[in-house]
Write an enzyme that holds these catalytic residues in place. Structure first.
Site, short mmCIF file in Angstrom:
data_model
loop_
_atom_site.label_atom_id
_atom_site.label_comp_id
_atom_site.label_asym_id
_atom_site.label_seq_id
_atom_site.Cartn_x
_atom_site.Cartn_y
_atom_site.Cartn_z
N ASP A 13 48.57 39.09 50.56
CA ASP A 13 47.60 39.13 51.75
C ASP A 13 46.23 39.42 51.24
O ASP A 13 45.45 40.20 51.86
CB ASP A 13 48.13 40.12 52.60
CG ASP A 13 49.61 39.77 53.31
OD1 ASP A 13 49.71 38.58 53.39
OD2 ASP A 13 50.38 40.70 53.43
N LYS A 16 43.80 35.03 50.24
CA LYS A 16 43.83 33.70 49.50
C LYS A 16 43.50 32.56 50.29
O LYS A 16 42.78 31.65 49.91
CB LYS A 16 45.19 33.76 48.84
CG LYS A 16 45.65 35.04 47.84
CD LYS A 16 47.11 34.81 47.47
CE LYS A 16 48.27 34.71 48.52
NZ LYS A 16 48.21 36.29 48.87
N ALA A 39 55.15 33.34 53.08
CA ALA A 39 53.45 33.62 53.18
C ALA A 39 52.93 33.38 54.59
O ALA A 39 53.46 32.52 55.29
CB ALA A 39 53.12 32.53 52.16
N GLY A 40 51.94 34.07 54.65
CA GLY A 40 51.30 33.72 55.89
C GLY A 40 49.55 33.92 55.49
O GLY A 40 49.02 34.97 55.14
N HIS A 41 48.94 32.81 55.60
CA HIS A 41 47.62 32.45 55.22
C HIS A 41 46.76 32.36 56.23
O HIS A 41 46.99 31.49 57.06
CB HIS A 41 47.49 31.47 53.84
CG HIS A 41 48.33 31.81 52.73
ND1 HIS A 41 48.53 30.82 51.54
CD2 HIS A 41 49.04 32.90 52.48
CE1 HIS A 41 49.29 31.49 50.70
NE2 HIS A 41 49.53 32.81 51.02
N ARG A 144 72.95 27.19 41.18
CA ARG A 144 73.19 25.73 41.15
C ARG A 144 74.43 25.28 42.05
O ARG A 144 74.23 24.44 42.93
CB ARG A 144 73.36 25.16 39.79
CG ARG A 144 72.24 25.28 38.79
CD ARG A 144 72.70 25.47 37.48
NE ARG A 144 73.46 26.37 37.11
CZ ARG A 144 74.12 26.72 36.29
NH1 ARG A 144 74.35 25.88 35.34
NH2 ARG A 144 74.81 28.05 35.81
N GLN A 220 51.81 34.93 47.78
CA GLN A 220 52.22 36.51 47.41
C GLN A 220 51.12 36.81 46.60
O GLN A 220 50.05 36.39 46.50
CB GLN A 220 53.67 36.52 46.81
CG GLN A 220 54.79 36.38 47.88
CD GLN A 220 55.14 34.83 48.34
OE1 GLN A 220 55.38 34.15 47.40
NE2 GLN A 220 55.11 34.61 49.52
N PRO A 300 52.98 46.95 59.88
CA PRO A 300 51.88 47.89 59.48
C PRO A 300 51.79 47.71 57.92
O PRO A 300 52.78 48.01 57.29
CB PRO A 300 51.73 49.07 59.85
CG PRO A 300 52.94 49.32 60.69
CD PRO A 300 53.87 48.05 60.73
P1 GDP Z 1 46.57 35.68 52.35
O1 GDP Z 1 48.18 35.80 52.72
O2 GDP Z 1 46.20 36.31 51.02
O3 GDP Z 1 45.96 34.56 52.60
O4 GDP Z 1 46.22 36.92 53.28
P2 GDP Z 1 46.22 37.03 54.90
O5 GDP Z 1 45.68 35.97 55.88
O6 GDP Z 1 47.82 37.30 54.94
O7 GDP Z 1 45.46 38.30 55.03
C1 GDP Z 1 44.14 38.48 55.05
C2 GDP Z 1 43.54 39.05 56.39
O8 GDP Z 1 42.25 39.45 56.09
C3 GDP Z 1 43.52 37.84 57.31
O9 GDP Z 1 43.64 38.42 58.64
C4 GDP Z 1 41.99 37.29 57.25
O10 GDP Z 1 41.68 36.82 58.42
C5 GDP Z 1 41.36 38.37 56.95
N1 GDP Z 1 40.26 38.67 56.17
C6 GDP Z 1 39.87 37.52 55.11
N2 GDP Z 1 38.87 37.96 54.50
C7 GDP Z 1 38.14 38.95 55.16
C8 GDP Z 1 37.00 40.03 55.07
O11 GDP Z 1 36.28 39.65 53.98
N3 GDP Z 1 36.84 40.99 55.90
C9 GDP Z 1 37.80 41.18 56.94
N4 GDP Z 1 37.44 42.27 57.59
N5 GDP Z 1 38.91 40.47 57.17
C10 GDP Z 1 38.95 39.39 56.21
P1 IMO Z 2 51.24 36.20 51.29
O1 IMO Z 2 51.32 34.66 50.64
C1 IMO Z 2 52.60 40.15 51.45
C2 IMO Z 2 56.74 40.98 50.24
C3 IMO Z 2 57.70 41.21 51.32
C4 IMO Z 2 58.56 42.13 50.75
C5 IMO Z 2 58.69 41.48 49.27
C6 IMO Z 2 59.95 40.45 49.18
O2 IMO Z 2 50.96 36.03 52.85
O3 IMO Z 2 50.53 36.96 50.51
P2 IMO Z 2 60.52 38.27 50.44
O4 IMO Z 2 60.82 37.85 51.87
O5 IMO Z 2 59.44 37.27 49.70
O6 IMO Z 2 62.08 38.20 49.82
O7 IMO Z 2 59.98 39.89 50.46
O8 IMO Z 2 57.65 40.48 49.23
N1 IMO Z 2 55.97 39.77 50.57
C7 IMO Z 2 54.80 39.45 50.88
N2 IMO Z 2 53.89 40.52 51.22
N3 IMO Z 2 52.33 38.99 51.48
C8 IMO Z 2 53.06 37.90 51.16
O9 IMO Z 2 52.82 36.73 51.20
C9 IMO Z 2 54.41 38.13 51.05
N4 IMO Z 2 55.42 37.40 50.70
C10 IMO Z 2 56.51 38.31 50.43
O10 IMO Z 2 57.04 42.15 52.32
O11 IMO Z 2 57.84 43.53 50.29
MG MG Z 3 49.38 36.73 53.91
#
Ligand code: GDP
Ligand code: IMO
Ligand code: MG
Length: 440
Positions: A13, A16, A39-41, A144, A220, A300
């Protein structure tokens, strides 16, 4: 050389997705090489928010191929839902998406196993997985005998293979599965995905050999890497830079540039040690200002100060050339900011990230205190317009990690991005370690 990689250096998070979306403009192909629907981007542009999970964050731009490689574990229902969601908002998928026939497929038993096993680590502390069946699917891949790859769904043997595995899974788990329903469901998934399925390894090898510009999107973060992270509180794939090649099939020699993405502080979702965690008003302030709730599970996120010991380790591990420091705006309003530059473990000062989880658990952070700033940063667009203390903070991160900060993010929107040109502080690469490890 054609390859750039964006890799998270913390526990995921790190934003990326935002960076990948921006860099897509300079690339022809965007590649997901590990992970799955855990993953959640997030990408925010023109007031619209996009949540990507299995599909590369490059999909929002036209003229770009998006590749999901064999290193990814694929939940067909999740990817189809994502495709439908994007198409319903006007994003073109046809002709842009390629999905590897080598990708392992997530089945209902993987999700059941994930939920069943998560609390059962010795010591009892759950990993706190995302519950998406990721670990069990990767386990079957390595084991496997119980694995099914996407390409298998199109083979005449698939019904027999599925019946065999379903029976074994039912026996192992003591749960009944309706094999006919699963077969029909996965037949429909296979038909829907047919236009996208191909040999992505050959496609990518052709691409890099032809000099096409490829962007690898890490999922991740490197501290969740199954081999090099805070094991066993990790995910089940090589989420650090070392996973690029094994996940995608593209040899490391084609990777020219690795951008390490960090938040300006630390977060973690789920269990496991986090030395700089602030389970107090500081952490709550970061959570509130950064909206630190999981993209996938809405849990959270645990929040804390920037951990330079951990990030320096993962920057080295991932072969990082330069740094993108994201969410800097969240830190406005603190009189002082702490950066952890060493750990005390059993009375010893340590700057190398420990290999054993017990040592990480016992690590007490040694903090450097830096002056904070009170200005809001969300409107800043030039590096020189950042408050002096913000620039000092960035410079210190660059120094401690031994890489220049070349990108700074001050808000979720594409536009809220500062490219440091020239980079604020260039370090020779490779550079001597900093600070010299006390325990070397
Ligand atoms: P990822 O998994 O690495 O792609 O990151 P996530 O999308 O899960 O989490 C990043 C969060 O921060 C998202 O809600 C973005 O919209 C937000 N975000 C990204 N860059 C910034 C920043 O520079 N400032 C703030 N306040 N939020 C940001
Ligand atoms: P992105 O790509 C943050 C964490 C889970 C848990 C551990 C194992 O959005 O950054 P899993 O379901 O993969 O077996 O969980 O890894 N986790 C992440 N935390 N961002 C992620 O992806 C994650 N993908 C897995 O919360 O602690
Ligand atoms: Mg994420």
């Amino acid at each position: 050389m054609p390859g750039t990689c964006v890799v998270g250096l913390q526990w995921g998070d790190e934003a990326k997705g935002k960076l990948v979306d921006i860099l897509t403009e300079q690339h022809e192909i965007v590649v997901r090489y590990a992970g799955g629907a855990n993953a959640g981007h997030t990408v925010v542009s023109d007031g619209q928010t996009w949540k990507l999970s299995l599909i590369p964050s490059g999909i929002l731009r036209n003229g770009v191929a998006c590749v999901v490689t064999g290193g990814v574990v694929l939940d067909p229902a999740a990817v189809i839902k994502e495709i439908d969601g994007l198409e319903s908002r006007g994003v073109t998928i046809a002709g842009k998406l390629l999905v590897s026939d080598r990708a392992h497929v997530v089945f209902p038993w993987h999700v059941a196993e994930d939920k069943l096993l998560d609390g059962s680590l010795s010591g009892g502390e759950p990993i706190g997985t995302t519950g998406r069946g990721i670990g069990p699917c990767y386990r079957d891949k390595v084991g496997r005998s119980l694995a099914i790859r996407l390409g298998d769904l199109y083979r005449p043997e698939f019904p027999a293979q599925l019946a065999h595995i379903t029976a074994l899974k039912a026996k192992l788990l003591g749960v009944e599965f309706d094999v006919a329903a699963i077969r029909e469901q996965y037949r429909q998934y296979a038909e829907r995905l047919r236009p996208f399925v191909c040999d992505t390894t050959s496609y990518l090898l052709d691409a890099v050999e032809a000099g096409r510009k490829v962007l690898f999107e890490g999922a991740q973060g490197a501290l969740l890497d199954v081999d090099h992270g805070t094991y066993p509180f990790v995910t089940s794939s090589n989420s650090s830079g070392v996973g690029i090649s094994n996940g995608s099939g593209v040899p490391g020699r084609w990777i020219e540039r690795v951008i390490g993405v960090v938040k300006a502080y630390s977060t973690r979702v789920g269990g496991g040690p986090m030395p700089t965690e602030q389970d107090n008003a500081v952490g709550q302030r970061i959570r509130d200002r950064g909206n630190e709730y999981g993209t996938v599970t809405r849990r959270p996120r645990r929040c804390g100060w920037f951990d330079a010991v951990a990030a320096r380790y993962t920057a080295r591990l991932s072969g990082v050339d330069e740094l993108a420091v994201m969410l800097l705006d969240v830190l406005s309003g603190f009189d002082e900011l702490a950066i952890c530059s060493a750990y005390m473990i059993d009375g010893r000062r340590v700057t190398q990230f420990p290999s054993h989880i017990d040592d990480v658990k016992r690590a007490e952070p040694v903090y450097e205190m830096l002056p904070g700033w009170h200005e809001e940063l969300t409107g800043v667009r030039r590096y020189d317009d950042l408050p002096e203390n913000a620039r000092r903070y960035l410079a210190r991160i660059g120094e401690l990690l031994g890489r220049p900060v070349t990108v700074v993010s001050v808000g979720p929107d594409r536009a809220q991005t500062i490219f440091c040109d020239p980079a604020p502080k260039r370090h020779p690469w490779p550079r001597p370690q900093h600070p010299a490890p006390a325990n070397a």
